[in-house]
Design a protein around this motif. Sequence first.
Motif, PDB file in Angstrom:
ATOM      1  N   ILE A 109       0.649  -0.905   0.338  1.00 17.50           N
ATOM      2  CA  ILE A 109       0.109   0.038   0.009  1.00 17.50           C
ATOM      3  C   ILE A 109       1.243   1.466   0.239  1.00 17.50           C
ATOM      4  CG2 ILE A 109      -1.750   1.390   0.944  1.00 17.50           C
ATOM      5  CD1 ILE A 109      -2.380  -1.282   2.825  1.00 17.50           C
ATOM      6  N   HIS A 110       0.423   2.042  -1.016  1.00 17.56           N
ATOM      7  CA  HIS A 110       1.965   2.976  -1.082  1.00 17.56           C
ATOM      8  C   HIS A 110       0.603   4.259  -2.463  1.00 17.56           C
ATOM      9  CE1 HIS A 110       5.216   5.716  -2.210  1.00 17.56           C
ATOM     10  NE2 HIS A 110       5.793   5.638  -0.941  1.00 17.56           N
ATOM     11  N   PRO A 147     -13.872   6.421   2.836  1.00 17.93           N
ATOM     12  CA  PRO A 147     -14.435   7.858   1.895  1.00 17.93           C
ATOM     13  C   PRO A 147     -14.541   7.749   0.130  1.00 17.93           C
ATOM     14  CG  PRO A 147     -13.861   9.041   2.984  1.00 17.93           C
ATOM     15  CD  PRO A 147     -12.876   7.388   3.423  1.00 17.93           C
ATOM     16  N   ASP A 148     -13.284   8.215  -0.580  1.00 14.93           N
ATOM     17  CA  ASP A 148     -12.806   8.358  -1.879  1.00 14.93           C
ATOM     18  C   ASP A 148     -12.528   6.639  -2.165  1.00 14.93           C
ATOM     19  OD1 ASP A 148     -13.104  10.689  -0.878  1.00 14.93           O
ATOM     20  OD2 ASP A 148     -10.999  11.509  -0.709  1.00 14.93           O
ATOM     21  N   GLY A 149     -12.993   6.005  -1.851  1.00 14.31           N
ATOM     22  CA  GLY A 149     -12.738   4.493  -2.730  1.00 14.31           C
ATOM     23  C   GLY A 149     -10.931   4.705  -3.369  1.00 14.31           C
ATOM     24  N   LYS A 150     -11.553   4.231  -4.559  1.00 16.49           N
ATOM     25  CA  LYS A 150     -10.029   3.931  -5.468  1.00 16.49           C
ATOM     26  C   LYS A 150      -9.161   5.003  -5.629  1.00 16.49           C
ATOM     27  CE  LYS A 150     -10.993  -0.063  -7.572  1.00 16.49           C
ATOM     28  NZ  LYS A 150     -10.996  -1.393  -8.799  1.00 16.49           N
ATOM     29  N   ARG A 151      -9.572   6.483  -5.378  1.00 17.51           N
ATOM     30  CA  ARG A 151      -9.360   7.777  -5.214  1.00 17.51           C
ATOM     31  C   ARG A 151      -8.330   7.632  -3.988  1.00 17.51           C
ATOM     32  NH1 ARG A 151     -13.744  10.460  -5.690  1.00 17.51           N
ATOM     33  NH2 ARG A 151     -13.172  12.007  -4.570  1.00 17.51           N
ATOM     34  N   THR A 152      -8.172   7.082  -3.414  1.00 21.11           N
ATOM     35  CA  THR A 152      -7.583   7.099  -1.955  1.00 21.11           C
ATOM     36  C   THR A 152      -6.164   6.346  -2.521  1.00 21.11           C
ATOM     37  OG1 THR A 152      -9.283   6.435  -1.566  1.00 21.11           O
ATOM     38  CG2 THR A 152      -7.549   5.877  -0.022  1.00 21.11           C
ATOM     39  N   THR A 153      -5.348   7.505  -1.616  1.00 26.57           N
ATOM     40  CA  THR A 153      -3.840   6.948  -2.127  1.00 26.57           C
ATOM     41  C   THR A 153      -3.452   5.860  -0.249  1.00 26.57           C
ATOM     42  OG1 THR A 153      -3.804   9.214  -0.462  1.00 26.57           O
ATOM     43  CG2 THR A 153      -3.045   8.945  -2.877  1.00 26.57           C
ATOM     44  N   ALA A 182      -5.395   9.087   9.005  1.00 22.83           N
ATOM     45  CA  ALA A 182      -5.054   9.271   8.035  1.00 22.83           C
ATOM     46  C   ALA A 182      -4.809   9.448   6.691  1.00 22.83           C
ATOM     47  CB  ALA A 182      -3.407   9.530   8.098  1.00 22.83           C
ATOM     48  N   SER A 183      -5.052   9.943   5.315  1.00 19.47           N
ATOM     49  CA  SER A 183      -5.508   9.719   4.451  1.00 19.47           C
ATOM     50  C   SER A 183      -5.169  10.150   3.061  1.00 19.47           C
ATOM     51  CB  SER A 183      -7.244   9.762   4.508  1.00 19.47           C
ATOM     52  OG  SER A 183      -7.288   9.013   3.162  1.00 19.47           O
ATOM     53  N   GLY A 227       2.122  17.504   1.292  1.00 19.39           N
ATOM     54  CA  GLY A 227       2.590  15.934   0.093  1.00 19.39           C
ATOM     55  C   GLY A 227       1.540  15.484   0.026  1.00 19.39           C
ATOM     56  N   LYS A 228       2.022  14.022  -0.493  1.00 14.04           N
ATOM     57  CA  LYS A 228       0.603  13.571  -1.744  1.00 14.04           C
ATOM     58  C   LYS A 228      -0.133  12.664  -0.268  1.00 14.04           C
ATOM     59  CE  LYS A 228       2.431  12.594  -5.678  1.00 14.04           C
ATOM     60  NZ  LYS A 228       1.156  13.821  -6.942  1.00 14.04           N
ATOM     61  N   ASN A 229       0.017  12.284   0.750  1.00 15.96           N
ATOM     62  CA  ASN A 229      -0.351  11.388   1.823  1.00 15.96           C
ATOM     63  C   ASN A 229      -0.289  11.929   3.193  1.00 15.96           C
ATOM     64  OD1 ASN A 229      -3.150   8.906   2.137  1.00 15.96           O
ATOM     65  ND2 ASN A 229      -1.070   7.785   3.112  1.00 15.96           N
ATOM     66  N   PHE A 230      -1.329  11.631   3.648  1.00 17.20           N
ATOM     67  CA  PHE A 230      -0.878  12.013   5.310  1.00 17.20           C
ATOM     68  C   PHE A 230      -0.763  10.071   6.294  1.00 17.20           C
ATOM     69  CE2 PHE A 230      -3.025  15.639   5.824  1.00 17.20           C
ATOM     70  CZ  PHE A 230      -2.254  17.074   5.758  1.00 17.20           C
ATOM     71  N   GLU A 231      -0.277  10.695   7.675  1.00 21.30           N
ATOM     72  CA  GLU A 231       0.091   9.282   7.935  1.00 21.30           C
ATOM     73  C   GLU A 231      -0.439   9.590   9.779  1.00 21.30           C
ATOM     74  OE1 GLU A 231       2.731   5.769   6.000  1.00 21.30           O
ATOM     75  OE2 GLU A 231       3.620   7.416   6.353  1.00 21.30           O
ATOM     76  N   CYS A 232      -0.189   8.661  10.272  1.00 21.14           N
ATOM     77  CA  CYS A 232      -0.306   8.588  11.444  1.00 21.14           C
ATOM     78  C   CYS A 232      -0.522   9.974  12.585  1.00 21.14           C
ATOM     79  CB  CYS A 232       1.501   8.232  11.850  1.00 21.14           C
ATOM     80  SG  CYS A 232       1.610   7.013  11.772  1.00 21.14           S
ATOM     81  N   VAL A 233      -1.923  10.375  12.358  1.00 18.71           N
ATOM     82  CA  VAL A 233      -2.679  11.374  12.773  1.00 18.71           C
ATOM     83  C   VAL A 233      -2.469  11.384  14.704  1.00 18.71           C
ATOM     84  CG1 VAL A 233      -4.796  11.114  12.621  1.00 18.71           C
ATOM     85  CG2 VAL A 233      -4.047  13.024  12.034  1.00 18.71           C
TER      86      VAL A 233
END
Length: 560
Positions: A109-110, A147-153, A182-183, A227-233
């Motif tokens: 997953i990336h 919520p964004d389905g396949k648009r999700t990063t 985070a999404s 950036g492109k994606n958030f993590e660990c909020v």
Amino acid sequence: MAFNRFRPTSHFIAPHSWMNDPCGAVWIQETQEYRVCYQWSPGSSKGGNSAWGMAKSKDLITWHDCTPALSNGTSYDSLGVFSGSIVSRIVDGQRFLYLFYTSVSSLPIHWSLPYVDGCESQSVAFSTDFGKTWHRYQHNPLLLSPPDGKRTTGWRDPFVSQSQSLSKLLGGDVNTNFMMIASGDRDFGSQLCLYQSNDLLVWEFLGTILKVKHGSNISPTSGLQFGKNFECVSFFSLGRQDYIIVGVEEDTHSKRHNGHYLLWLSGKFTPKNGSLDFEIQSHGLLDHGITYAAHIFRDSDNRLIQLGWADESAKESVIVSQGWAGCLAHPRELFEMSKPISDAGRANSRWFVDEESGTMSTLGICPAPQVTTLRSGYPSKSLRELNSIRSKTFELTATFRNLSGNEEFVFNVRQSPDQAESTMLIFDLVKGVATVDRSKSSVHGLGTSTPDFGDLNLLDGEDLVVRIFVDVSLIEIYVNDRFALTSRIYPSLESSICASYDLGSYPESAVDAQLWDELSDAWPDRSPGYMLTEMGAHVGDEPKLEVGKSERVLYPTIVA
């Protein structure tokens, strides 16, 4: 031996193998102890089989290994139990610990890869014996898809907490629970998804609390970009401000370690177009070096404590030979710092200026008070004693007053007697920058040689107060209770245990310094070269769990 050569001794670290995110921490009143979980890949020095390793402590400094809290299951989390958080509640007079995590059924997953339906879902496990054993909820997953389905990063790392700000804004009960995930949206940029629940089991989607365009500046005066994606909020309130801490995954042009950085945002939750929004009022880097994947919790005195992952920056051959990777930086206290308004503060995006009160505020960060217990004996109070140090672990504090702004202070650590090898910690007041210069850290080039650095942002007339920790391969620098920088070094020479300094023309007698050498061991139960059994845990009186072969356990429906 290779296992111990670069291994920190006074920090939180897994018994062996790869570790990364701190992903669940809690103070348990009944047992008077902390439980801290972390991402762990036992049997490999690379990330992969993400178990939740666990340790316990009475003081947040001295640790004892426990049975892993979770490992891969057989269906919805068959390929990973990713980061999350732990919530403590009393249910019908009994202490319940809720362990929220991202359950993974497809990898990799990336943000750069197509999103696979169902690869990430959100689940929970329970403990009713203060964290000794954990059981998956029979109705997992709690949340099936983003919520964004396949648009999700990405859609992971659930952080659960109550929030007076959000409850007041929504006109709800102050005991309402909120989950932030985070999404990111592939067509736009990073985002944070918000949910609410009354019982911690049934969750309602409230909307996207923050949605920011990839490549946009965080503020007009900032050089930082989203950036492109958030993590660990995570989120919390201090004083009159709301705060969000989040990991930022940058694009392929990033020059930062592993293409990510750790960001804090200060502002207000506000209504917007029938939904909720987070209005950013100030921001900054939580760490100017390699610390990532921040996790927060409250200690026994209700202080806000932050943990973070300190990654490796060594050559892959070094990491493979030592048989482990990663540790946690020292626990840090977060607090709100206020100062009278100044021109320097107005010009800096890290300060929120309140004209009505005549003050400006920012997020303060310093080593948690518990860290002082690592000191042994009495400190040397002369900076000159640093020249005679022969140690891989020490702490130095130094205060410089009556500064002109033209000074440069240099501390050389992990230095060889002939100075062929040395790491320079430079505080350049002309440029306003603190730097860990690693160009001579390893004569054989065992680790990254590029510098770690960050802006000090001193205010006019302000003293420079520096706190430095050296722990074998780990360096932590704190300045004026609002700057932190973590770095890793890999000296080639066993003789690199010396230190020195250069203050330029600044009088040495004007420095208030304290030096402690040989910091205490954070893991007194572990013998040198300590390795766990194939069962994956040294647990004392706790039941064992075979890592990687955990069975899915059904748990009765809980009514809060």
